[in-house]
Design a protein around this motif. Structure first.
Motif, PDB file in Angstrom:
ATOM      1  N   UNK A 125       0.748  -1.447   0.166  1.00 52.54           N
ATOM      2  CA  UNK A 125       0.116  -0.124   0.221  1.00 52.54           C
ATOM      3  C   UNK A 125       0.712   0.903   0.012  1.00 52.54           C
ATOM      4  N   UNK A 126       2.385   1.176   0.113  1.00 53.01           N
ATOM      5  CA  UNK A 126       3.126   2.178   0.209  1.00 53.01           C
ATOM      6  C   UNK A 126       3.708   2.416   2.144  1.00 53.01           C
ATOM      7  N   UNK A 127       4.430   3.511   2.072  1.00 46.41           N
ATOM      8  CA  UNK A 127       5.252   3.498   3.492  1.00 46.41           C
ATOM      9  C   UNK A 127       4.174   4.526   3.874  1.00 46.41           C
ATOM     10  N   UNK A 128       3.886   5.437   3.180  1.00 43.17           N
ATOM     11  CA  UNK A 128       3.334   6.770   3.859  1.00 43.17           C
ATOM     12  C   UNK A 128       1.942   6.124   4.508  1.00 43.17           C
ATOM     13  N   UNK A 129       1.514   5.620   4.073  1.00 47.19           N
ATOM     14  CA  UNK A 129      -0.072   5.167   4.037  1.00 47.19           C
ATOM     15  C   UNK A 129      -0.206   3.642   5.280  1.00 47.19           C
ATOM     16  N   UNK A 130       1.058   2.957   4.884  1.00 47.47           N
ATOM     17  CA  UNK A 130       1.193   2.867   6.547  1.00 47.47           C
ATOM     18  C   UNK A 130       1.721   3.031   7.414  1.00 47.47           C
ATOM     19  N   UNK A 131       2.586   4.141   7.361  1.00 45.21           N
ATOM     20  CA  UNK A 131       2.019   5.158   8.322  1.00 45.21           C
ATOM     21  C   UNK A 131       1.351   5.938   9.127  1.00 45.21           C
ATOM     22  N   UNK A 132       0.472   6.486   8.112  1.00 43.31           N
ATOM     23  CA  UNK A 132      -0.269   6.516   8.492  1.00 43.31           C
ATOM     24  C   UNK A 132      -1.859   5.934   8.881  1.00 43.31           C
ATOM     25  N   UNK A 133      -2.192   4.783   9.028  1.00 41.53           N
ATOM     26  CA  UNK A 133      -2.396   3.979   9.157  1.00 41.53           C
ATOM     27  C   UNK A 133      -1.870   3.503  10.958  1.00 41.53           C
ATOM     28  N   UNK A 134      -0.542   2.899  11.217  1.00 44.49           N
ATOM     29  CA  UNK A 134       0.335   3.196  12.052  1.00 44.49           C
ATOM     30  C   UNK A 134       0.256   3.939  13.423  1.00 44.49           C
ATOM     31  N   UNK A 135       0.066   5.253  12.980  1.00 41.08           N
ATOM     32  CA  UNK A 135      -0.478   6.374  13.739  1.00 41.08           C
ATOM     33  C   UNK A 135      -2.189   7.075  13.939  1.00 41.08           C
ATOM     34  N   UNK A 136      -2.623   6.495  13.664  1.00 39.08           N
ATOM     35  CA  UNK A 136      -4.236   6.058  13.752  1.00 39.08           C
ATOM     36  C   UNK A 136      -4.369   5.356  14.596  1.00 39.08           C
ATOM     37  N   UNK A 137      -3.458   4.723  14.603  1.00 37.97           N
ATOM     38  CA  UNK A 137      -3.567   3.518  16.577  1.00 37.97           C
ATOM     39  C   UNK A 137      -3.007   4.177  17.822  1.00 37.97           C
ATOM     40  N   UNK A 138      -2.352   4.521  18.067  1.00 35.49           N
ATOM     41  CA  UNK A 138      -1.434   6.136  18.842  1.00 35.49           C
ATOM     42  C   UNK A 138      -1.809   7.117  19.237  1.00 35.49           C
ATOM     43  N   UNK A 139      -2.567   7.452  20.533  1.00 40.97           N
ATOM     44  CA  UNK A 139      -3.148   7.782  21.480  1.00 40.97           C
ATOM     45  C   UNK A 139      -1.752   8.490  21.794  1.00 40.97           C
ATOM     46  N   UNK A 140      -1.551   9.674  21.825  1.00 39.91           N
ATOM     47  CA  UNK A 140      -0.137  10.339  23.005  1.00 39.91           C
ATOM     48  C   UNK A 140      -0.770  11.002  24.208  1.00 39.91           C
ATOM     49  N   UNK A 141       0.021  11.425  25.021  1.00 36.27           N
ATOM     50  CA  UNK A 141      -0.041  12.145  25.845  1.00 36.27           C
ATOM     51  C   UNK A 141      -0.898  11.629  27.102  1.00 36.27           C
ATOM     52  N   UNK A 142      -1.069  10.217  27.207  1.00 28.73           N
ATOM     53  CA  UNK A 142      -2.064   9.703  28.329  1.00 28.73           C
ATOM     54  C   UNK A 142      -2.280   7.818  28.519  1.00 28.73           C
ATOM     55  N   UNK A 143      -1.647   7.685  29.412  1.00 26.87           N
ATOM     56  CA  UNK A 143      -1.628   5.955  29.610  1.00 26.87           C
ATOM     57  C   UNK A 143      -3.051   5.624  30.283  1.00 26.87           C
ATOM     58  N   UNK A 144      -3.756   5.128  29.453  1.00 27.90           N
ATOM     59  CA  UNK A 144      -4.707   4.626  29.609  1.00 27.90           C
ATOM     60  C   UNK A 144      -5.214   2.916  29.578  1.00 27.90           C
TER      61      UNK A 144
END
Length: 217
Positions: A125-144
């Motif tokens: 799918x391309x590195x940029x797409x993979x990167x975007x999908x991975x970042x969509x799974x990360x919530x920075x700033x809080x340990x929930x």
């Protein structure tokens, strides 16, 4: 190069920008323990599994390979925050079966691919797409952690990709959690494993589908 080494290089460039943009929107229901949290990173947790692609659909071989591929191609990627154990975040980790289901859906196939074939398709799918999908799974700033998440029905979590996912707590006797993503035509991911890396600033929860930042046809 190991994921942790790649991530540390990326973290120096990316952590400040990513966390600064999301910390102000960090959920108020973050981890509230009186004990100081440790600094083992999620990258260290993922790379501790040396099995590689196998037939165990409940571990995270494809996810680990995807993170490594992004950081190899883009050492300064914000994905490197996963290797900075000093940065608090919550991540949702799709297991291997989740990626296999995603690829089968994209390819309109009723047959699930192997883990290796699923990773090849995702990487295609391309590195940029993979990167975007991975970042969509990360919530920075809080340990929930699990306890906090179960009290967060309806909360919108701002991800490192900039978009949000919504927490859906459901069930009567036994409370469960689903995550509402941008795809309105497919079943939402459900949490199937809680509190991975508990006691550290970086915590994760396993999910049974890949979060989709767009509405796939």
């Amino acid at each position: 190069m190991r994921l942790t080494r790649l991530g540390k290089k990326a973290a120096a460039v990316a952590t400040t920008a990513v966390v600064a943009s999301t910390l102000t929107a960090a959920p108020a229901f973050a981890h509230g323990t009186a004990q100081p949290l440790k600094t083992r990173s999620l990258a260290a947790v993922l790379t501790a599994d040396k099995s590689g692609f196998d037939r165990n659909g409940r571990d995270y071989d494809i996810l680990t390979a995807a993170v490594q591929a992004v950081l190899k191609a883009k050492p300064a990627s914000p994905v490197g925050v996963l290797a900075d154990g000093n940065t608090a975040l919550t991540a949702f980790l799709p297991d291997d079966h989740a990626f296999e289901l995603l690829v089968a859906d994209i390819q309109h196939s009723k047959r699930l691919p192997s883990e290796k074939a699923a990773f090849t398709a995702v990487a295609g799918l391309g590195i940029d797409t993979v990167e975007s999908v991975l970042l969509y799974h990360v919530v920075p700033g809080a340990t929930i952690d699990r306890k906090a998440a179960l009290k967060a029905d309806g909360a919108k979590l701002k991800t490192a990709a900039g978009a949000t996912v919504t927490v859906d707590v459901y069930g009567f006797c036994v409370k469960r959690i689903a995550l509402i993503d941008a795809d309105t035509s497919d079943r939402n991911p459900r949490v199937n494993r809680f509190d991975i890396n508990k006691g550290n600033k970086q915590i994760a929860h396993g999910i049974d589908r890949v979060l989709r930042p767009i509405d796939l046809p």
